[in-house]
Write a protein that holds these residues in place. Structure first.
Motif, PDB file in Angstrom:
ATOM      1  N   ASP A  26     -13.012   0.978 -16.394  1.00  0.00           N
ATOM      2  CA  ASP A  26     -11.780   1.378 -15.694  1.00  0.00           C
ATOM      3  C   ASP A  26     -11.945   1.595 -14.189  1.00  0.00           C
ATOM      4  O   ASP A  26     -10.965   1.914 -13.509  1.00  0.00           O
ATOM      5  N   THR A  27     -13.146   1.437 -13.655  1.00  0.00           N
ATOM      6  CA  THR A  27     -13.342   1.780 -12.246  1.00  0.00           C
ATOM      7  C   THR A  27     -12.578   0.851 -11.314  1.00  0.00           C
ATOM      8  O   THR A  27     -11.936   1.308 -10.365  1.00  0.00           O
ATOM      9  N   MET A  28     -12.635  -0.448 -11.548  1.00  0.00           N
ATOM     10  CA  MET A  28     -11.929  -1.360 -10.659  1.00  0.00           C
ATOM     11  C   MET A  28     -10.428  -1.158 -10.730  1.00  0.00           C
ATOM     12  O   MET A  28      -9.716  -1.262  -9.725  1.00  0.00           O
ATOM     13  N   ASN A  29      -9.920  -0.828 -11.909  1.00  0.00           N
ATOM     14  CA  ASN A  29      -8.486  -0.588 -12.053  1.00  0.00           C
ATOM     15  C   ASN A  29      -8.056   0.685 -11.324  1.00  0.00           C
ATOM     16  O   ASN A  29      -7.061   0.707 -10.597  1.00  0.00           O
ATOM     17  N   ILE A  30      -8.829   1.753 -11.503  1.00  0.00           N
ATOM     18  CA  ILE A  30      -8.455   2.994 -10.828  1.00  0.00           C
ATOM     19  C   ILE A  30      -8.617   2.867  -9.322  1.00  0.00           C
ATOM     20  O   ILE A  30      -7.821   3.402  -8.537  1.00  0.00           O
ATOM     21  N   ASN A  31      -9.618   2.108  -8.867  1.00  0.00           N
ATOM     22  CA  ASN A  31      -9.783   1.900  -7.431  1.00  0.00           C
ATOM     23  C   ASN A  31      -8.633   1.085  -6.853  1.00  0.00           C
ATOM     24  O   ASN A  31      -8.166   1.352  -5.740  1.00  0.00           O
ATOM     25  N   ALA A  32      -8.185   0.083  -7.596  1.00  0.00           N
ATOM     26  CA  ALA A  32      -7.059  -0.727  -7.120  1.00  0.00           C
ATOM     27  C   ALA A  32      -5.805   0.127  -6.976  1.00  0.00           C
ATOM     28  O   ALA A  32      -5.072   0.035  -5.980  1.00  0.00           O
ATOM     29  N   LEU A  33      -5.541   0.978  -7.966  1.00  0.00           N
ATOM     30  CA  LEU A  33      -4.402   1.894  -7.868  1.00  0.00           C
ATOM     31  C   LEU A  33      -4.571   2.844  -6.689  1.00  0.00           C
ATOM     32  O   LEU A  33      -3.626   3.105  -5.935  1.00  0.00           O
ATOM     33  N   GLY A  34      -5.785   3.355  -6.518  1.00  0.00           N
ATOM     34  CA  GLY A  34      -6.033   4.276  -5.421  1.00  0.00           C
ATOM     35  C   GLY A  34      -5.796   3.646  -4.071  1.00  0.00           C
ATOM     36  O   GLY A  34      -5.207   4.262  -3.174  1.00  0.00           O
ATOM     37  N   ARG A  35      -6.227   2.400  -3.897  1.00  0.00           N
ATOM     38  CA  ARG A  35      -6.041   1.728  -2.609  1.00  0.00           C
ATOM     39  C   ARG A  35      -4.578   1.473  -2.309  1.00  0.00           C
ATOM     40  O   ARG A  35      -4.178   1.429  -1.153  1.00  0.00           O
ATOM     41  N   GLN A  36      -3.780   1.307  -3.355  1.00  0.00           N
ATOM     42  CA  GLN A  36      -2.368   1.007  -3.138  1.00  0.00           C
ATOM     43  C   GLN A  36      -1.491   2.246  -3.002  1.00  0.00           C
ATOM     44  O   GLN A  36      -0.448   2.197  -2.368  1.00  0.00           O
ATOM     45  N   ILE A  37      -1.932   3.366  -3.581  1.00  0.00           N
ATOM     46  CA  ILE A  37      -1.048   4.522  -3.676  1.00  0.00           C
ATOM     47  C   ILE A  37      -1.592   5.760  -2.980  1.00  0.00           C
ATOM     48  O   ILE A  37      -0.842   6.501  -2.346  1.00  0.00           O
ATOM     49  N   LEU A  38      -2.884   6.001  -3.092  1.00  0.00           N
ATOM     50  CA  LEU A  38      -3.443   7.262  -2.616  1.00  0.00           C
ATOM     51  C   LEU A  38      -4.063   7.168  -1.235  1.00  0.00           C
ATOM     52  O   LEU A  38      -3.785   7.992  -0.364  1.00  0.00           O
ATOM     53  N   ILE A  39      -4.927   6.182  -1.018  1.00  0.00           N
ATOM     54  CA  ILE A  39      -5.657   6.126   0.252  1.00  0.00           C
ATOM     55  C   ILE A  39      -5.084   5.088   1.199  1.00  0.00           C
ATOM     56  O   ILE A  39      -5.646   4.837   2.265  1.00  0.00           O
ATOM     57  N   ASN A  40      -3.959   4.485   0.840  1.00  0.00           N
ATOM     58  CA  ASN A  40      -3.328   3.495   1.703  1.00  0.00           C
ATOM     59  C   ASN A  40      -2.671   4.173   2.903  1.00  0.00           C
ATOM     60  O   ASN A  40      -2.468   5.396   2.924  1.00  0.00           O
ATOM     61  N   ALA A  41      -2.336   3.392   3.919  1.00  0.00           N
ATOM     62  CA  ALA A  41      -1.646   3.922   5.095  1.00  0.00           C
ATOM     63  C   ALA A  41      -0.322   4.547   4.667  1.00  0.00           C
ATOM     64  O   ALA A  41       0.490   3.923   3.994  1.00  0.00           O
ATOM     65  N   GLY A  42      -0.123   5.796   5.040  1.00  0.00           N
ATOM     66  CA  GLY A  42       1.090   6.511   4.660  1.00  0.00           C
ATOM     67  C   GLY A  42       1.079   7.028   3.241  1.00  0.00           C
ATOM     68  O   GLY A  42       2.082   7.570   2.772  1.00  0.00           O
ATOM     69  N   GLY A  43      -0.041   6.894   2.540  1.00  0.00           N
ATOM     70  CA  GLY A  43      -0.125   7.317   1.150  1.00  0.00           C
ATOM     71  C   GLY A  43      -0.309   8.815   1.000  1.00  0.00           C
ATOM     72  O   GLY A  43      -0.354   9.573   1.975  1.00  0.00           O
ATOM     73  N   ALA A  44      -0.455   9.224  -0.249  1.00  0.00           N
ATOM     74  CA  ALA A  44      -0.480  10.649  -0.553  1.00  0.00           C
ATOM     75  C   ALA A  44      -1.645  11.366   0.101  1.00  0.00           C
ATOM     76  O   ALA A  44      -1.525  12.514   0.527  1.00  0.00           O
ATOM     77  N   LEU A  45      -2.805  10.698   0.188  1.00  0.00           N
ATOM     78  CA  LEU A  45      -3.963  11.373   0.752  1.00  0.00           C
ATOM     79  C   LEU A  45      -3.751  11.678   2.231  1.00  0.00           C
ATOM     80  O   LEU A  45      -4.128  12.750   2.720  1.00  0.00           O
ATOM     81  N   GLU A  46      -3.151  10.737   2.952  1.00  0.00           N
ATOM     82  CA  GLU A  46      -2.906  10.969   4.376  1.00  0.00           C
ATOM     83  C   GLU A  46      -1.949  12.139   4.596  1.00  0.00           C
ATOM     84  O   GLU A  46      -1.984  12.789   5.644  1.00  0.00           O
TER      85      GLU A  46
END
Length: 614
Positions: A310-330
């Motif tokens: 599941d690592t590649m899947n969770i990383n793909a979601l993370g890049r699109q939603i959490l750590i992306n520009a304007g995402g939740a982490l920012e």
């Protein structure tokens, strides 16, 4: 990252997927989630929070004061939830599946935003504010991999003085010697009893925190230094302030603020470096190289494959939603729009062999080699829960890897002649971690010992290291005042309205500085999701199927490993019942369980999944 190319004037221009339409992010078919509950939970929950609920939350808090007035107001998030206007409730209900409403935004009449009680305040609502707990969490909290021995005083900087001027610490012996149990600074440095949590070189409003190892085995914070860039330019050095522990008055209020700033800095470093970079990001190239270069019948493929689940899947979601520009982490971490730049810059300091736990402890100076001690290492802080438990897990993994590899590789020559293995290692170094392909410290993959150490590091990163820094996020950080992730103000100066407010109401000033309502709610929601186990998780010492190999020797070695893991967990439980080991439970009465190998599904604060799966 995955982008969709848009042909404009510049053919290199790339555009992010429109996630408002779909979360169908490309991941190789055999790397997609294989268990529906976790897939649905992540997809719906993360999408709902970031895209649908974020603007609705903002509309709530724009109509009410965007701050908590007291710690009792924060506690309402766990005791009764916040009252949400009917219009906003309708929007949430119309856009969020019913199962998500039950899981994340629990209902109590018309009250949403009611969260589980974090463990850090379950027994005592205010013990988190003590100096002992502040220090203990550097050994047993969310980010227990940063504290190191201080070998020179005052602390120095590695920044280039030609560019950044003099960055030497302004902490003096007068600041700290009264709290050294009668010792001098030179004596405690020689005796290796002085430690530091040092974020000075990496961050703005940088922090240095000095700590002393007391006779009772706990750490006492001695001083906190906060530094800002010089207003006339970096070459002039830093503007620094030093804060020391005080028990009452405005000095105590300032000390509490200083500890809060340390929490903010450490939270950002934890999320972007210790967590994202050092586990999620660095493990992905190993997954890709393994799938490209090793046959599914190859023994090393069979050894490592469970640790990629599941690592590649969770990383793909993370890049699109959490750590992306304007995402939740920012939105929720102080590094804001510089988050990924920060993570990328610190990748230059990542060294593969140093990810081995013994090497990490030696490098940080919190352990020394000693053949008379278990595993040949002596911890300078004997009651260091992450290190104590981690070493047991590390050497159990290494023994298992050694036993397994010995079945298939009888000598060093067999390593050199394995064409698939050599192709795997070449791709990993030259393409997967291509930015570091010239680094001299990569293992050469010419001996069995190099193979064993390499596979042990990979499994350690994917399983125990990730567990230790991930599943405590809600138990500790689900209560934002204990683990603030963002600050909105600097330390108030005498003669200012902010300083007068600090004198009048220090708790409100603390909350205004670190804990706005919207960002607190969003942050709590995210760490709750990231701290949960799926119901079908596979933990260290377990496999999806008993028939993963037909080799009797390998199966016997794995059974031995599983039994060792069970025994280690029982030993951890016994230590958590030993009241002499104060760092294992602390003033908050919260036992250290983050490296317990087993767990049930849900929000447990324990359990080591085989892989980076959340």
């Amino acid at each position: 990252m995955l982008y969709v190319v848009v042909i404009l004037a510049d053919p290199k221009y790339e555009s992010r997927l429109n996630l408002a339409l779909s979360l169908n992010i490309y991941v190789p078919r055999d790397e997609r989630f294989g268990h529906l509950k976790l897939a649905d939970f992540l997809s719906y929950a993360l999408k709902s929070i970031v895209q649908v609920l974020k603007p609705e939350f903002e509309s709530i808090f724009d109509k009410t004061p965007n701050e908590f007035d007291s710690f009792e107001d924060v506690l309402k998030l766990y005791e009764g939830g916040l009252e949400v206007p009917e219009g906003v409730v309708k929007v949430i209900r119309d856009n969020v599946p019913l199962e998500m409403l039950k899981e994340i935004f629990r209902t109590d009449g018309e009250r949403f935003l009611k969260f589980p009680l974090p463990q850090v305040i379950a027994v005592d609502k205010f013990a988190w504010r003590t100096d002992e707990e502040f220090a203990r969490e550097m050994l047993a909290g969310i980010n227990p991999v940063m504290i190191r021995s201080l070998e020179e005083f005052p602390p120095a900087s590695k920044l280039d003085p030609k560019v950044y001027g003099d960055q030497t610490s302004t902490i003096t012996k007068e600041h700290i010697e009264s709290n050294l149990e009668g010792h001098t600074i030179n004596e405690v440095i020689i005796e290796r009893k002085l430690f530091i949590l040092d974020h000075h070189d990496a961050l703005t409003y940088a922090s240095r925190t000095l700590l002393f190892l007391q006779k009772n085995g706990t750490l006492k914070p001695l001083a906190i230094e906060l530094s800002l860039p010089h207003p006339e330019g970096d070459q002039h050095g830093a503007i620094s302030k030093v804060f020391v522990p005080e028990e009452k008055g405005v000095e105590n209020s300032l000390w509490q603020l200083a500890k809060g700033y340390v929490g903010v800095v450490d939270s950002g470093y934890h999320q972007l470096i210790s967590h994202w970079l050092h586990t999620h990001a660095v493990i992905e190239p190993f997954i890709i190289a393994t799938n490209r270069q090793l046959s599914v019948l190859h023994p090393i493929y069979k050894l490592l494959h469970p640790h990629y689940r599941d690592t590649m899947n969770i990383n793909a979601l993370g890049r699109q939603i959490l750590i992306n520009a304007g995402g939740a982490l920012e939105v929720t971490v102080f590094t804001s729009k510089y988050s990924m730049e920060f993570s990328s810059m610190l990748y230059k300091d990542w060294v593969f062999p140093e990810q081995a736990l013994p090497q990490d402890l030696l490098k940080r100076g919190v352990a020394v080699k000693d053949s008379s001690c278990p595993h040949g290492l002596k911890l300078l802080i004997e009651d260091y829960p992450f290190a104590v438990d981690g070493l047991e897990i590390w050497f159990a993994i290494k023994t298992w890897v050694q036993d397994y590899c010995s079945v298939y590789y009888k000598d060093d020559e067999s390593i050199k002649k394995d064409a698939e293995l050599q192709s795997w290692w070449k791709e990993l170094r030259e393409k997967g971690h291509g930015d570091k392909k010239e680094e001299i410290w990569w293992p050469k993959m010419q001996t069995r010992e190099e193979l064993i150490e390499t596979c042990t590091i990979i499994i350690w990163i994917a399983s125990a290291l990730h567990a230790a820094i991930n599943f405590g996020q809600y138990p500790y950080g689900g209560y934002p005042p204990n683990r603030p992730a963002i600050s909105s103000k600097l330390v108030p100066e005498k003669g200012t309205p902010e300083y007068d407010e600090l004198l009048a109401n220090p708790d409100k000033t603390y909350l205004k500085t670190f804990t706005s309502q919207f960002k607190a709610v969003l942050g709590i929601s995210l760490v709750e999701i990231l701290s949960r186990h799926s119901s079908d998780e596979v933990y260290l010492g377990q496999r999806d199927t008993e028939n993963w190999t037909s080799d009797a020797e390998a199966l016997e070695a794995f059974a031995k490993f599983g039994k060792k893991i069970e025994d280690i967990e029982e030993g951890m439980k016994r230590m958590n019942n030993d009241e002499k080991l104060r760092n294992r439970y602390g003033p908050v009465k919260m036992p250290y369980t983050l490296l317990y190998p087993s767990s049930e599904g849900g929000l447990t604060g324990r359990g080591i999944p085989n892989s980076v799966s959340i």
